[in-house]
Design an enzyme around this catalytic site. Sequence first.
Site, PDB file in Angstrom:
ATOM      1  N   CYS A  81      37.292  30.546  33.311  1.00 55.28           N
ATOM      2  CA  CYS A  81      38.381  29.995  32.514  1.00 55.28           C
ATOM      3  C   CYS A  81      39.696  30.160  33.253  1.00 55.28           C
ATOM      4  CB  CYS A  81      38.442  30.700  31.163  1.00 55.28           C
ATOM      5  SG  CYS A  81      39.762  30.097  30.102  1.00 55.28           S
ATOM      6  N   VAL A  82      40.396  29.050  33.448  1.00 55.28           N
ATOM      7  CA  VAL A  82      41.717  29.044  34.069  1.00 55.28           C
ATOM      8  C   VAL A  82      42.679  28.458  33.044  1.00 55.28           C
ATOM      9  CG1 VAL A  82      43.096  28.279  36.035  1.00 55.28           C
ATOM     10  CG2 VAL A  82      40.637  28.635  36.310  1.00 55.28           C
ATOM     11  N   ASP A  86      53.047  29.289  34.272  1.00 57.52           N
ATOM     12  CA  ASP A  86      54.356  28.742  34.636  1.00 57.52           C
ATOM     13  C   ASP A  86      54.458  28.328  36.096  1.00 57.52           C
ATOM     14  OD1 ASP A  86      55.279  29.162  32.053  1.00 57.52           O
ATOM     15  OD2 ASP A  86      55.905  31.217  32.508  1.00 57.52           O
ATOM     16  N   THR A  87      53.397  28.546  36.885  1.00 57.48           N
ATOM     17  CA  THR A  87      53.451  28.216  38.301  1.00 57.48           C
ATOM     18  C   THR A  87      52.351  27.213  38.649  1.00 57.48           C
ATOM     19  OG1 THR A  87      51.909  29.940  39.002  1.00 57.48           O
ATOM     20  CG2 THR A  87      54.232  30.581  38.776  1.00 57.48           C
ATOM     21  N   HIS A  89      49.914  27.805  40.462  1.00 51.90           N
ATOM     22  CA  HIS A  89      48.681  28.557  40.723  1.00 51.90           C
ATOM     23  C   HIS A  89      47.495  27.947  39.968  1.00 51.90           C
ATOM     24  CE1 HIS A  89      46.304  32.027  41.876  1.00 51.90           C
ATOM     25  NE2 HIS A  89      45.945  32.194  40.616  1.00 51.90           N
ATOM     26  N   ASN A 114      29.453  22.759  36.527  1.00 54.33           N
ATOM     27  CA  ASN A 114      30.807  23.279  36.395  1.00 54.33           C
ATOM     28  C   ASN A 114      31.135  23.560  34.931  1.00 54.33           C
ATOM     29  OD1 ASN A 114      33.492  23.908  36.469  1.00 54.33           O
ATOM     30  ND2 ASN A 114      34.127  22.111  37.630  1.00 54.33           N
TER      31      ASN A 114
END
Length: 154
Positions: A81-82, A86-87, A89, A114
Amino acid sequence: MSLFSGEPRPITDARYALLASRWNPRIVDALIDGALCALREHGVADAAIDLVRVPGAWEIPQAAAKLAHAGGCAAIIALGCVVRGDTRHYEHVADGCAQGLMRIALEHRVPVLNGVLAVERHEDAQARAGGARGNKGEEVALAALEMVTLWRQL
């Protein structure tokens, strides 16, 4: 005429690898539970399922490549899980993981599923990890069963 009906059928001599991130453990553990339930419900024995944990989603393709190269897995099920922050990344990790998994599947000719969620908010992840939108772990495990059956027929 189709070779495959689309119904997942367990291949009793097949091994399945669940490759799961330790990051966002509450979400990923729910994905693992969904995948395990789906595999077991379709007759896959616990002894035919390997659970491999990695630090995060970035490391999943690296471990998947090692598993695929070693052989022995009929399918690799990636779970993680991603969550957007705020970036940039988020984009690097989510896109790199998805692209890496596809590359491994194509290069090693093994189904790599996936189940790595890439979501905007934690609530979105909860909805897809056993919440209102089902369980992505279960979905990719069923897809793995279907792909293994198809690979054996082709």
